[in-house]
Design a protein around this motif. Structure first.
Motif, PDB file in Angstrom:
ATOM      1  N   LEU A  71      18.191 -15.438  26.325  1.00 41.49           N
ATOM      2  CA  LEU A  71      17.884 -15.176  24.913  1.00 41.49           C
ATOM      3  C   LEU A  71      18.665 -16.138  24.021  1.00 41.49           C
ATOM      4  CD1 LEU A  71      17.743 -11.285  24.793  1.00 41.49           C
ATOM      5  CD2 LEU A  71      15.865 -12.901  24.528  1.00 41.49           C
TER       6      LEU A  71
ATOM      7  N   MET B  40      17.173 -19.408  23.613  1.00 38.59           N
ATOM      8  CA  MET B  40      16.039 -19.470  22.683  1.00 38.59           C
ATOM      9  C   MET B  40      16.515 -19.828  21.285  1.00 38.59           C
ATOM     10  SD  MET B  40      13.489 -16.428  23.574  1.00 38.59           S
ATOM     11  CE  MET B  40      13.121 -15.975  25.215  1.00 38.59           C
ATOM     12  N   ALA B  41      17.778 -19.495  21.021  1.00 37.81           N
ATOM     13  CA  ALA B  41      18.308 -19.752  19.684  1.00 37.81           C
ATOM     14  C   ALA B  41      18.461 -21.252  19.434  1.00 37.81           C
ATOM     15  CB  ALA B  41      19.648 -19.047  19.504  1.00 37.81           C
TER      16      ALA B  41
ATOM     17  N   PRO C 279      16.462 -24.218  20.792  1.00 39.11           N
ATOM     18  CA  PRO C 279      15.407 -24.757  21.651  1.00 39.11           C
ATOM     19  C   PRO C 279      15.570 -26.252  21.902  1.00 39.11           C
ATOM     20  CG  PRO C 279      14.563 -24.262  19.457  1.00 39.11           C
ATOM     21  CD  PRO C 279      15.962 -23.783  19.484  1.00 39.11           C
TER      22      PRO C 279
ATOM     23  N   ALA D 184      12.993 -20.956  28.069  1.00 36.08           N
ATOM     24  CA  ALA D 184      13.473 -20.349  26.826  1.00 36.08           C
ATOM     25  C   ALA D 184      12.735 -20.950  25.634  1.00 36.08           C
ATOM     26  CB  ALA D 184      14.973 -20.550  26.689  1.00 36.08           C
ATOM     27  N   THR D 185      12.632 -22.268  25.619  1.00 36.13           N
ATOM     28  CA  THR D 185      11.934 -22.948  24.527  1.00 36.13           C
ATOM     29  C   THR D 185      10.468 -22.513  24.482  1.00 36.13           C
ATOM     30  OG1 THR D 185      13.368 -24.833  24.897  1.00 36.13           O
ATOM     31  CG2 THR D 185      11.410 -25.201  23.547  1.00 36.13           C
TER      32      THR D 185
ATOM     33  N   LEU E 158       9.973 -18.946  23.317  1.00 37.06           N
ATOM     34  CA  LEU E 158      10.193 -18.866  21.872  1.00 37.06           C
ATOM     35  C   LEU E 158       8.944 -19.315  21.117  1.00 37.06           C
ATOM     36  CD1 LEU E 158      12.177 -18.514  19.455  1.00 37.06           C
ATOM     37  CD2 LEU E 158      12.524 -20.986  19.610  1.00 37.06           C
TER      38      LEU E 158
END
Ligand SMILES: Nc1ncnc2c1ncn2[C@@H]1O[C@H](COP(=O)(O)OP(=O)(O)OP(=O)(O)O)[C@@H](O)[C@H]1O
Ligand SMILES: [Mg+2]
Lengths: 255, 514
Positions: B38, B41-42, B44, B222-223, B226
């Protein structure tokens, strides 16, 4: 000419909505059908234009048994019968004109009407019917934008363009306020007298019934319990139709 | 008896938890890894994002084309399937059977089958999305048509109108708004579905997802997730706007005469025809399937179907094992999700709170959860608990909590609050008011919503296997890629029977509730 011979109709659940109903209506008559809720008034009208098929008996419209006809033949008979409902049943999104032209659907081939095309005579007919009903300036308005009374006048206009010999109206004033209700009933009387169209109207209210109808038919639990001139309805007859005495002075000797 | 029923449900939950290998310690230990995912994701990876966006465009076009084709196919099907306007009762029944049959096969499975028939790529994806969208539109729209007042059609029957005229004058104008909103509903559903179709080779962003998953590139995942999340949220927002637009009152047009009016009608008709033709043309061009290829595909498809119709019964142990696992996943997710949704609903219902900040925050959170397609959520859980049924069950639980949290809250909001005030006036605390005043009243509706969810979760659980999140989908994917059609046939048969059975039981229980 309309004749019902010993018509019976039961619905699943054991309700007998029409019990051995026989009725003859002469051309040009104004008949009001009264009776309490569930007496079978709506079923009677729906049987007359073939929306309900009777279990037994005959419904003769101009000599044809509408209940035994199918498809095109039945549609042909139906287009001569105007039908008017309590809640107008207009297509709210469509224009007033389109709603009235719908009354001509039975006279025109489907493929043309599907493209919105009607012969000029039909359009003229719709225009005339609307201006007769005092709605000449509303023809291109959306039906949704009209008041209740105006909507009911549109549905009368729709019935008129069918050039019917018979109009069936199922509680046409039940959703309207009293002055508008009288206005609409007066319209029915007018087209009955001026054009000689036979009219059958269901009403809850026996006062309104005796004020506008020539002849009153009282129904109770699917059967006709009174059939006679409006002027001779009295307290006793009222009790036989509604199963109770009229309330005090509301039902006066004038009836 | 009442107590006993609840104990039974809890026992069932425990059984499922055991079967899917629920292990609190494992989950606890996995939490930091998921937190790390997570956190990634912050921030990317922008260079990767460009690549993702390119495929995203393909995914979106697939979803749009599928929604357009689905709506265009679904509309006539709905009219044929609606009992009150259907041209013929036999046709009506056949259509309903066809729709019900198609509905038992999840979209990813359709995509996987179509990929083998019409080759890899977005064409198969668009077809699969069209099939499922057409089904959704046909089902919901025919229900809507059946709910039209019978008298509204009688008015036209009464003038002696033919069937075609009745459809054009009585039905179409009344359902136009509904068709519009269903188009966007189909789009919302399709966008979620389109993200995973690539997993079976049916084009779009799922192909990247598959690659990153296989190479354990969680930084890229993650990217990607998102971006997916933002896309789904954006489409939901757009769709909401478009549906609002429909209620917009256009200023009434004034016509100078009948000629003008007809000209306007023709213009509308022509515009409509052009729009439909363009939509159809564009969607079909997106399929990228030539006529020859299509015919060839049909041939291959029929030989494939022939092999599927002679199932390999020796494989039935795997089938039963897979089905059982899917059922455990679905039941666990439904029961656990329902339990979690109860507090979510009470905190999210507007009518229970004087200060609206609580419910607003809650609704935001619930909508946030709902945005992730369950398969994507499962991939996120892989990071914590590894692939397998546990990840699938946890993902589906979260998704179920999101969906039911929203539905339950709406049920609570529909409750007449006067009864609650009566209890409140006895000096009860809010919790007491909820438990004694509210819960008994909303419970039947909660249960009905949960049963609906169970039906949908069983379908979801059967496809979890395509990413390795347990259930029968695992074996389905294995045999699909090996083109072992006799086994695929058996697995599909088992799936269809299970889904029909669950639908029947759930339908029976829902009818008893009401
Ligand atoms: N389609 C139907 N299916 C089952 N029962 C019906 C149906 N239509 C009418 N009935 C029943 O038949 C009886 C007569 O109904 P009908 O609508 O003709 O009465 P009504 O006199 O018009 O009543 P109201 O004044 O309430 O309109 C009622 O008991 C009604 O419940
Ligand atoms: Mg009635």
């Amino acid at each position: 000419m309309l004749e019902l011979r010993q018509v019976n109709k039961s619905f699943p659940g054991g309700v007998q909505a029409l019990a051995d109903v026989s009725l003859t209506v002469k051309p040009g008559e104004f008949v009001v059908i009264v009776g309490e809720s569930g007496a079978g008034k709506s079923t009677l009208l729906r049987t007359i234009n073939g929306l309900v098929r009777p279990d037994s008996g005959e419904v003769l419209v101009n000599g044809h048994d509408i209940g035994s006809l199918q498809g095109k033949e039945q549609r042909k008979l139906r287009r001569g019968i105007g039908l008017i409902f309590q809640d107008f049943n207009l297509v709210e999104r469509s224009t007033v004109l389109t709603n009235v032209l719908a009354g001509r659907l039975g006279y025109n081939p489907a493929w043309k009407t599907v493209l919105g095309s009607f012969p000029p005579e039909d359009v003229e007919l719709a225009r005339q019917a609307l201006s007769r009903m005092g709605l000449g300036d509303k023809i291109f308005n959306r039906a949704a934008d009209l008041s209740g009374g105006q909507k009911q006048r549109v549905s009368i206009a729709r019935a008129l363009v069918q050039q019917p010999h018979l109009i069936l109206a199922d509680e046409p004033v039940a959703s309207l306020d009293p002055p508008t209700a009288h206005d609409i009933m007066a319209w029915f009387r007018k087209i009955n007298q001026e054009e000689g169209i036979t009219i059958l109207v269901n009403l809850h209210d026996i006062h309104l019934a005796s004020q506008y109808g020539d002849r009153i038919v009282g129904m109770r639990q699917g059967a006709i319990v009174y059939d006679g001139p409006a002027v001779s309805v009295n307290g006793e007859i009222f009790a036989s139709i509604y199963g109770r005495a009229p309330v005090g002075d509301k039902f006066n000797g004038a009836l | 008896m009442g107590r006993f029923k609840y104990l039974l449900v809890l026992a069932l939950l425990a059984l499922c938890a055991w079967q899917i290998g629920l292990d609190p310690v494992r989950i606890w230990q996995g939490l930091p890894h998921m937190g790390a995912l997570l956190a990634r994701m912050a921030n990317p990876q922008w260079d990767y994002a460009a690549q993702v966006l390119e495929t995203l465009a393909e995914t979106l076009s697939m979803a749009v084309a599928g929604a357009l084709l689905g709506t265009l196919i679904g509309l006539p099907l709905a009219i044929i399937a609606a009992r009150n306007i259907s041209p013929h009762p036999v046709l009506c029944r056949l259509t309903r059977w066809l729709l019900a049959g198609v509905r038992t096969i999840p979209h990813v499975v359709w995509a996987a089958l179509l990929v083998t028939v019409f080759s890899i790529g977005r064409g198969a994806g668009v077809l699969a999305l069209s099939i499922t969208a057409a089904n959704i539109v046909a089902k919901l729209l025919s229900e809507y048509i059946e709910n039209l007042e019978g008298r509204q059609l009688d008015a036209l029957k009464g003038v002696g109108a033919s069937w075609g005229a009745m459809v054009v004058y009585g039905v179409l104008p009344r359902i136009a708004g509904r068709v519009w909103s269903l188009l966007f509903f189909a789009l919302e559903v399709n966008v979620r579905a389109a993200t995973v179709l690539g997993l079976v080779g049916a084009g779009g962003i799922g192909q990247l997802l598959w690659r990153d998953l296989n190479f354990l590139r969680y930084d890229r995942l993650a990217t990607l997730i998102l971006i997916l999340f933002l896309t789904v949220a954006a489409i939901d927002g757009l769709s909401w706007l478009a549906r609002k637009l429909q209620n917009l009152e256009l200023p009434g047009l004034v016509f100078r005469g009948y000629k003008n009016f007809r000209a306007w009608q023709w213009l509308k008709l022509a515009l409509g025809a052009v729009v439909v033709a363009l939509a159809l043309g564009w969607s079909i061009s997106l399929l990228g399937i030539s006529w020859d290829r299509f015919v060839l595909g049909l041939k291959q498809g029929s030989s494939m179907l022939g092999r599927m119709l002679t199932p390999d019964w020796s494989y039935k142990h795997r089938m039963l094992q897979g089905l059982a696992e899917s059922m455990y996943i679905a039941l666990f997710a439904t029961i656990a999700g329902s339990l979690l949704a109860v507090p979510a609903a009470f905190f999210g219902a507007y009518n229970l709170w004087r200060h609206k900040a609580w419910p607003v925050a809650n609704k935001l959170a619930v909508n946030f959860i709902r945005t992730f397609p369950p398969v994507i959520l499962a991939i996120m859980f892989f990071r914590g608990v590894g692939p397998g049924p546990l990840a699938g069950a946890l993902a589906l639980t979260i998704y179920t909590t999101g969906v039911l949290g929203k539905l339950y809250a709406e049920i609570v909001e529909a409750v007449d609050s006067r009864g609650l005030e009566a209890i409140e006036s006895t000096g009860a605390t809010p919790i007491q008011v909820w438990v004694y005043g509210l819960l008994p009243r909303v419970l039947p509706d909660f249960l009905a919503a949960s049963l609906y969810r169970l039906e949908s979760n069983v379908r979801n659980a059967t496809i979890m296997g395509i990413v390795g999140a347990g259930g029968i989908g695992t074996w389905l994917m294995l045999n699909l890629s090996a083109r072992y059609w006799e086994r695929v046939g058996l697995l599909l048969l088992g799936m269809i029977v299970t889904i029909l059975l669950v639908d029947a039981i759930s339908g029976f229980m829902r009818r008893r509730l009401s």
